[in-house]
Scaffold this active site. Structure first.
Site, PDB file in Angstrom:
ATOM      1  N   CYS A  29      61.787  18.966  21.647  1.00 58.54           N
ATOM      2  CA  CYS A  29      60.636  19.142  20.755  1.00 58.54           C
ATOM      3  C   CYS A  29      59.339  19.083  21.559  1.00 58.54           C
ATOM      4  CB  CYS A  29      60.637  18.086  19.665  1.00 58.54           C
ATOM      5  SG  CYS A  29      62.148  18.046  18.676  1.00 58.54           S
ATOM      6  N   CYS A  32      57.009  15.915  21.195  1.00 54.45           N
ATOM      7  CA  CYS A  32      57.562  14.576  21.369  1.00 54.45           C
ATOM      8  C   CYS A  32      56.655  13.701  22.228  1.00 54.45           C
ATOM      9  CB  CYS A  32      58.939  14.653  22.005  1.00 54.45           C
ATOM     10  SG  CYS A  32      59.741  13.046  22.238  1.00 54.45           S
ATOM     11  N   ARG A 145      60.579  21.974  16.827  1.00 53.50           N
ATOM     12  CA  ARG A 145      61.853  21.267  16.957  1.00 53.50           C
ATOM     13  C   ARG A 145      62.926  22.235  17.469  1.00 53.50           C
ATOM     14  NH1 ARG A 145      61.483  16.272  15.453  1.00 53.50           N
ATOM     15  NH2 ARG A 145      63.740  16.043  15.523  1.00 53.50           N
ATOM     16  N   CYS A 262      50.802  -7.330  15.479  1.00 55.18           N
ATOM     17  CA  CYS A 262      51.928  -6.520  15.965  1.00 55.18           C
ATOM     18  C   CYS A 262      53.029  -7.425  16.520  1.00 55.18           C
ATOM     19  CB  CYS A 262      51.452  -5.556  17.046  1.00 55.18           C
ATOM     20  SG  CYS A 262      50.294  -4.310  16.462  1.00 55.18           S
ATOM     21  N   CYS A 277      56.867  -2.915  21.373  1.00 56.45           N
ATOM     22  CA  CYS A 277      56.590  -1.706  20.597  1.00 56.45           C
ATOM     23  C   CYS A 277      57.098  -0.494  21.363  1.00 56.45           C
ATOM     24  CB  CYS A 277      55.083  -1.576  20.359  1.00 56.45           C
ATOM     25  SG  CYS A 277      54.587  -0.038  19.541  1.00 56.45           S
ATOM     26  N   ASP A 278      57.596   0.505  20.632  1.00 55.89           N
ATOM     27  CA  ASP A 278      58.133   1.694  21.290  1.00 55.89           C
ATOM     28  C   ASP A 278      57.049   2.557  21.908  1.00 55.89           C
ATOM     29  OD1 ASP A 278      60.346   3.204  22.099  1.00 55.89           O
ATOM     30  OD2 ASP A 278      60.098   4.606  20.431  1.00 55.89           O
ATOM     31  N   CYS A 318      35.290  -1.552  11.600  1.00 53.68           N
ATOM     32  CA  CYS A 318      36.363  -2.146  10.802  1.00 53.68           C
ATOM     33  C   CYS A 318      35.889  -3.408  10.067  1.00 53.68           C
ATOM     34  CB  CYS A 318      37.555  -2.489  11.679  1.00 53.68           C
ATOM     35  SG  CYS A 318      38.375  -1.049  12.413  1.00 53.68           S
ATOM     36  N   CYS A 321      34.410  -2.483   6.792  1.00 55.07           N
ATOM     37  CA  CYS A 321      35.177  -1.554   5.957  1.00 55.07           C
ATOM     38  C   CYS A 321      35.820  -2.268   4.767  1.00 55.07           C
ATOM     39  CB  CYS A 321      36.254  -0.865   6.794  1.00 55.07           C
ATOM     40  SG  CYS A 321      37.248   0.322   5.861  1.00 55.07           S
ATOM     41  N   CYS A 349      41.633   7.060  11.103  1.00 59.96           N
ATOM     42  CA  CYS A 349      40.837   6.196  10.226  1.00 59.96           C
ATOM     43  C   CYS A 349      40.297   6.948   9.015  1.00 59.96           C
ATOM     44  CB  CYS A 349      39.686   5.579  11.025  1.00 59.96           C
ATOM     45  SG  CYS A 349      38.540   4.589  10.036  1.00 59.96           S
TER      46      CYS A 349
END
Length: 373
Positions: A29, A32, A145, A262, A277-278, A318, A321, A349
């Site tokens: 893909c 990716c 894809r 996270c 995290c990936d 932020c 907000c 955002c």
């Protein structure tokens, strides 16, 4: 070198995202995000497959750590490249090491190319939840894809969808939003509904390049989608709208982007390396390895706290907000898109603000009607 362990506790690692074949995939893909991962420590390794020894250590230790509820999610690359026998071994090991009363959930995100009746019967037998990647009708799906020969994967994915339905597997469809489909929300929704799909997830493409979309485009898509979905909201689940409703109701949304910190899941690479995290599978964020480290220690690593607290470094906007309590500054990865800084605004955002502005009040009213608010 042993990393420091904290005195005060972080949130437990409530689920694992496991990559039994690392980022290796049978598709190519062009959008990716792994293609741009120069920091990926495994990208030049020719063979990447989790061994049964690593699998057994992973299952036995995590089941002990996570009792009474344990969640295993498999992703890639393409996780089916590990082979069906690998996952049969997984289920056997889970049964062997589970404690009395332990609830175990298994899920997989797949491109569907290798799925057949045998795979789907296995998923049904053991109550797996499957995410199937399908970006829309053939001309949309096959734009990005494609396989390594440059041919589209639409026909193979449609066969997989049919096998999942035939075997009565619980599944949802995941659609990546690109410039090819972001302006076609109502059309996409009707396409999936005509296929009998009742659980949908739409994720925006985030890497630079032709397929990238803007926050404004994402917001317009979500608002159009909300309008066409609303009359069917009792029958069709869309993950992003579920997440907003969960946040409005004071619950923890299932998507980590909307969490305050996270620190709810961990990524396990094929060799047992663990990351927070990936999007950050790179040497600087490696927490340890399941073959040497205890999950309790991994949970409390100082490096994990440093990563978790990246959510607390949002842009100045932020703080002003009205929707900060819903998105908590967005995803750290998406805050690095513009200039590589965790303190920037989330790339999407504007999209979040648009859909929050449209959906929050109707969802509140709906939750009150259901007695959930």
């Amino acid at each position: 070198m042993q990393l420091p362990v904290l005195q005060s506790r972080l949130n437990p690692i409530s689920s694992l995202l496991i990559k039994p074949a690392s980022a290796v995939c049978n598709l190519d893909c062009s959008y990716c995000f792994y293609l741009d991962r120069d920091a990926d420590p495994y990208r030049d390794l020719p063979a990447r497959a989790m061994s049964l020894e690593t699998l057994e250590r992973l299952v036995s230790t995590y089941l002990n750590y996570s009792y009474p509820e344990s969640s295993f999610a498999f992703q890639g690359g393409e996780p089916t490249l590990a082979g069906l026998r690998f996952f049969e071994s997984l289920v056997r090991l889970q049964k062997q090491y589970a404690r009395p009363g332990q609830a175990i959930a298994n899920s997989m995100q797949t491109n569907g190319v290798l799925l057949n009746a045998e795979w789907c019967q296995f998923f049904h037998r053991y109550n797996w939840l499957i995410g199937l990647s399908l970006d829309g009708p053939e001309e949309i799906h096959d734009k990005y894809r494609i396989n390594r020969a440059g041919k589209g994967s639409y026909a193979a994915v449609m066969r997989a969808l049919g096998e999942l339905q035939k075997a009565q597997v619980d599944f949802n469809v995941l659609c990546v939003l690109t410039e090819a489909n972001v302006g076609r929300a109502a059309e996409l929704y009707r396409f999936y509904r005509a296929l009998g799909v009742e659980h949908l997830q739409f994720i925006p493409h985030i890497e630079r390049g032709q397929a990238q979309i803007t926050g404004d485009q994402y917001g317009r898509f979500l608002c159009e989608l909300f309008d066409v979905w609303w009359p069917e909201r009792r029958h069709v689940r869309i993950r992003h709208f579920d997440n907003i409703a969960e946040a409005v109701a004071g619950m923890l949304p299932s998507t980590c982007t909307m969490h305050e910190s996270c620190d709810t899941y961990a990524v396990v690479e094929y060799n047992g390396d663990v990351y927070p995290c990936d999007f950050f599978v790179e040497p600087a964020w490696k927490l340890g390895n399941v073959m040497q480290d205890d999950w309790g220690d991994l949970e409390q690593r100082l490096l994990r706290r440093r990563f978790a607290e990246k959510k607390a470094e949002p842009h100045d906007e932020c703080a002003r907000c009205e929707y900060r309590s819903l998105c908590h500054g967005g995803c750290p990865k998406l805050r690095t898109v513009s200039a590589g800084k965790f303190q920037d605004l989330d790339w999407f955002c504007a999209g979040y603000k648009a859909i929050f502005g449209k959906s929050v009040e109707p969802l509140k009213s709906d939750l009150r009607e259901l007695g959930l608010l």
